[in-house]
Design a protein around this motif. Structure first.
Motif, short mmCIF file in Angstrom:
data_model
loop_
_atom_site.label_atom_id
_atom_site.label_comp_id
_atom_site.label_asym_id
_atom_site.label_seq_id
_atom_site.Cartn_x
_atom_site.Cartn_y
_atom_site.Cartn_z
N LEU A 39 29.69 48.26 52.26
CA LEU A 39 28.45 49.27 51.69
C LEU A 39 29.06 50.72 51.28
N ARG A 40 29.91 51.14 52.34
CA ARG A 40 30.29 52.66 51.85
C ARG A 40 31.33 52.33 50.48
N LEU A 41 32.35 51.41 50.46
CA LEU A 41 32.82 51.23 49.13
C LEU A 41 31.76 51.34 47.93
N GLN A 42 30.76 50.50 48.14
CA GLN A 42 29.74 50.28 46.84
C GLN A 42 29.19 51.83 46.84
N GLU A 43 28.77 52.32 47.83
CA GLU A 43 27.96 53.58 47.90
C GLU A 43 28.56 54.74 47.40
N THR A 44 29.74 54.87 47.79
CA THR A 44 30.62 56.10 47.01
C THR A 44 31.22 55.58 45.44
N GLY A 45 30.71 54.52 45.23
CA GLY A 45 31.03 54.09 43.87
C GLY A 45 32.57 53.94 43.60
N VAL A 46 33.21 53.74 44.52
CA VAL A 46 34.93 53.54 44.39
C VAL A 46 35.11 52.24 44.00
N ALA A 47 34.51 50.98 44.68
CA ALA A 47 34.92 49.69 44.01
C ALA A 47 33.77 48.72 44.84
N ALA A 48 33.43 47.76 44.06
CA ALA A 48 32.49 46.82 44.63
C ALA A 48 33.07 45.40 45.17
N LEU A 49 32.98 45.10 46.28
CA LEU A 49 33.23 43.90 46.97
C LEU A 49 32.26 43.11 47.30
N SER A 50 32.15 41.98 47.60
CA SER A 50 31.22 41.27 48.40
C SER A 50 31.75 40.74 49.67
N ASP A 51 30.90 40.09 50.46
CA ASP A 51 31.38 39.30 51.60
C ASP A 51 31.09 37.94 51.80
N THR A 52 31.73 37.13 52.77
CA THR A 52 31.27 35.71 52.91
C THR A 52 31.75 35.46 54.17
N THR A 53 31.81 34.19 54.50
CA THR A 53 32.01 33.60 55.72
C THR A 53 32.82 32.42 55.83
N ILE A 54 34.03 32.31 56.18
CA ILE A 54 34.56 31.06 55.90
C ILE A 54 35.22 30.46 57.12
N HIS A 86 33.79 35.83 59.25
CA HIS A 86 33.58 37.06 58.13
C HIS A 86 34.71 37.80 57.57
N CYS A 87 34.46 37.84 56.15
CA CYS A 87 35.56 38.71 55.50
C CYS A 87 35.05 39.05 54.24
N LEU A 88 35.75 40.32 53.74
CA LEU A 88 35.32 40.96 52.56
C LEU A 88 36.04 39.99 51.49
N ARG A 89 35.72 40.19 50.20
CA ARG A 89 35.83 39.02 49.22
C ARG A 89 36.09 39.97 47.99
N ALA A 90 37.26 39.75 47.28
CA ALA A 90 37.56 40.24 45.92
C ALA A 90 37.55 39.14 44.95
N ALA A 91 36.61 38.94 43.91
CA ALA A 91 36.92 38.04 42.74
C ALA A 91 37.20 38.74 41.63
N ILE A 92 38.48 38.72 41.16
CA ILE A 92 38.98 39.50 40.21
C ILE A 92 38.83 38.78 38.98
N CYS A 93 37.66 38.70 38.37
CA CYS A 93 37.19 38.14 37.13
C CYS A 93 37.03 39.39 36.21
N ASN A 94 37.98 40.37 35.37
CA ASN A 94 37.69 41.39 35.00
C ASN A 94 38.88 41.67 34.32
N HIS A 95 38.69 41.88 33.03
CA HIS A 95 39.87 42.27 32.06
C HIS A 95 40.11 43.58 31.89
N PRO A 134 36.05 48.62 35.81
CA PRO A 134 37.14 47.86 36.43
C PRO A 134 37.40 47.57 37.79
N ARG A 135 36.66 48.21 38.76
CA ARG A 135 36.63 47.91 40.02
C ARG A 135 35.54 47.20 40.70
N PHE A 136 35.00 46.25 39.69
CA PHE A 136 33.76 45.60 40.26
C PHE A 136 34.41 44.17 40.47
N TRP A 137 34.17 43.72 41.65
CA TRP A 137 34.97 42.26 42.18
C TRP A 137 34.13 41.43 43.17
#
Ligand SMILES: *Cc1c(COP(=O)(O)O)cnc(C)c1O
Length: 525
Positions: free
Chosen positions: A473-488, A492-501, A125-128
């Motif tokens: 990276l710490r969010l991923q490594e602690t297993g709390v949530a998965a975000l990715s990043d991009t540059t707009i 540079h920014c963090l990016r949450a894509a909520i395609c998750n039921h 549920p917290r993979f974005w």
């Protein structure tokens, strides 16, 4: 490797023994049995097969696997989103191909402990991160049953081909394409886009491109898309022999949508320079920020300029089934071709994408070949449609079944509501970002993608990037949530894509508090 004989263990007793003996007897009487095969000890011991000697044992194992699978999905929320793999797991998958057999229950044990235990995390549920669906159990059963039935979707007269074409028809109806349109299920959006662009190229080439090839083009073809276009289109134009330069990236407006005036200007410029404008790609949902191009405006331009209108709807085509947001993708029904991705917002387990083409004849003319070994027949297995005439693949898997089963189970309206739900959740997340300095919203969410960053005062862009990457990276490594990043536009920014039921509002508040906590921790070091 030398051939070895008699390396099988003793045959276990099984209920199928008597019939196996009869089979062997018949085989021995067969006139086709050559003297050579008769002398091979392996053949004398009975023909080999991949089937188990004892089906009841396999049934027990399969039931255990299903129980474990239900547990795996049912309790996904209790586990970390992702965790790094220990070296032992890494080493396991570097071992060479096994020579000797391993009991299947031991094989499964390895899969359970070393594969299932270390997933990418996208069913959580917290993979974005990036952009992908979160799967569904019925779909997984569909994949299993499709494999059990084992049909090849190259075509033919069988039920899997009917299901495949029905699913294509359902997707066609969802985006408002006419009943006469054609389509094919493929591995994903990248191939779906490639199929659309291949038809576009061939139709607009001005010569028999299949016969003559791109070398015969007397004017270079041009394809237009926004500067936010997905990277798969570059691969597509390169694969199609047009070259990366054939893909003109048009600047975007303040909401990251293609600038329609700049597009018109570019087309005019190219005509003057002796190029051949062939295709405009509209993006319904960009990967960076979820921007949706003005599809109706692009449809108009395509008509005026005699261009093929392709829509990359891998993210957003299916918004057309979402009651509150369907208006955003109006105009998609006017496209010449559309790529969409059931493994994103329909949450089908990987892989399944779909290419739809308004003109069935043009679609078929792009790919159809009728080799002597694939002739149709008035009756029998080959009396059905040859589905390989609508794409690159000859053999194709039965990915339709997982989509079909989930749509039958839930009905399309629920998938529409789930899309609305994710879009509302992105608005909620954006509000949380706005109300929690030093978080900064980088792009106002159009649909379900939120771009933001942690911005303590007085730091350089470079340092901000370091801090935000570390948070991710710490969010991923602690297993709390998965975000990715991009540059707009340079930020540079963090990016949450909520395609998750499975995402709930409390998952988003947890994300915000964790980002703030990690941000403080990281920026102090
Ligand atoms: C995901 C995506 C693609 C590529 O689709 P795959 O299924 O990953 O091959 C193309 N375009 C957009 C906009 C996407 O989001």
């Amino acid at each position: 490797m030398p051939r070895r004989w008699n390396c099988r263990g003793p045959r276990p007793a099984s209920s199928s023994q008597p019939s196996r003996e009869r089979e062997r007897e018949m085989e021995a009487r067969s006139p086709h049995r050559s003297a050579e095969t008769l002398t091979q000890p392996e053949v004398l011991a009975g023909p080999e097969t991949l089937d188990p000697p004892d089906w009841s044992f396999v049934a027990a194992l399969a039931h255990r696997i299903v129980d474990d699978a239900v547990d795996h999905v049912g309790r996904v929320r209790e586990r970390p989103v992702w965790r790094p793999m220990p070296e032992t797991v890494d080493a396991l998958f570097r071992a060479p191909v096994p020579d000797r057999p391993t009991p299947v229950e031991d094989v499964y044990r390895l899969v359970k402990d070393a594969v299932l235990a270390y997933p990418m995390g996208n069913i959580h549920p917290r993979f974005w991160s990036w952009y992908m669906g979160s799967g569904n159990f019925t779909g997984a059963l569909g994949d299993f049953l499709a494999a059990i039935q084992g049909s090849n979707l190259g075509g033919g007269s069988h039920a899997a081909a009917l299901v495949d074409q029905q699913v294509v028809g359902w997707l066609r109806d969802m985006i408002g394409f006419p009943e006469t349109a054609s389509g094919t299920l493929v591995s994903g959006g990248s191939v779906a886009n490639l199929i659309g662009l291949t038809v576009a190229r061939n139709v607009k080439a001005g010569l028999d491109l299949r016969e003559e090839g791109v070398a015969a083009l007397n004017q270079p073809l041009r394809v237009y898309a926004s500067d936010q276009v997905h990277s798969c289109h570059r691969k597509a134009v390169e694969t199609l022999g047009l070259g990366n330069r054939a893909l003109r990236r048009i600047r975007t407006d303040s909401r990251y949508r293609i600038d329609v005036a700049a597009l018109r200007a570019a087309i005019g410029e190219d005509r003057t320079a002796g190029m051949r404008p062939a295709c405009v790609i509209g993006t319904a949902g960009t990967v960076n920020s979820g921007a949706v191009d003005d599809l109706s405006a692009l449809a108009e331009i395509a008509v005026e300029e005699d261009l093929w209108f392709h829509v990359d709807g891998c993210i957003g085509a299916l918004i057309s089934i979402a009651p509150q947001n369907a208006w955003r993708v109006k105009g998609i029904e006017r496209a010449d071709s559309v790529a969409l991705d059931p493994h994103k917002w329909l949450h089908a387990p990987f892989e399944v994408g779909c290419a739809l083409v308004r003109d069935r004849t043009k679609h078929r003319e792009t790919f159809a070949v009728s080799p002597e070994f694939l002739q149709g027949m008035p009756r029998g297995i080959a009396s059905g449609q040859w589905l390989h005439e609508f794409g690159f693949q000859t053999s194709r898997g039965f990915g339709a079944l997982k989509v079909w089963m989930a749509l039958m189970e839930h009905g399309v309206a629920k998938f529409g509501r789930l899309i609305d739900q994710n879009i509302a959740q992105a608005a909620l997340l954006a509000n949380l970002v706005r109300s929690h300095p030093p978080l900064e919203l980088i792009a106002e969410p159009e649909i379900n993608i939120v771009c933001f960053r942690y911005v303590p005062e007085g730091l350089s862009e470079e340092r901000l990037k370091e801090i935000n990457v570390e948070i991710m990276l710490r969010l991923q490594e602690t297993g709390v949530a998965a975000l990715s990043d991009t540059t707009i536009r340079g930020k540079h920014c963090l990016r949450a894509a909520i395609c998750n039921h499975r995402t709930r509002p409390e998952d988003l508040t947890l994300l915000i508090s964790e980002v703030l906590h990690l941000g403080r921790e990281v920026s102090q070091t």
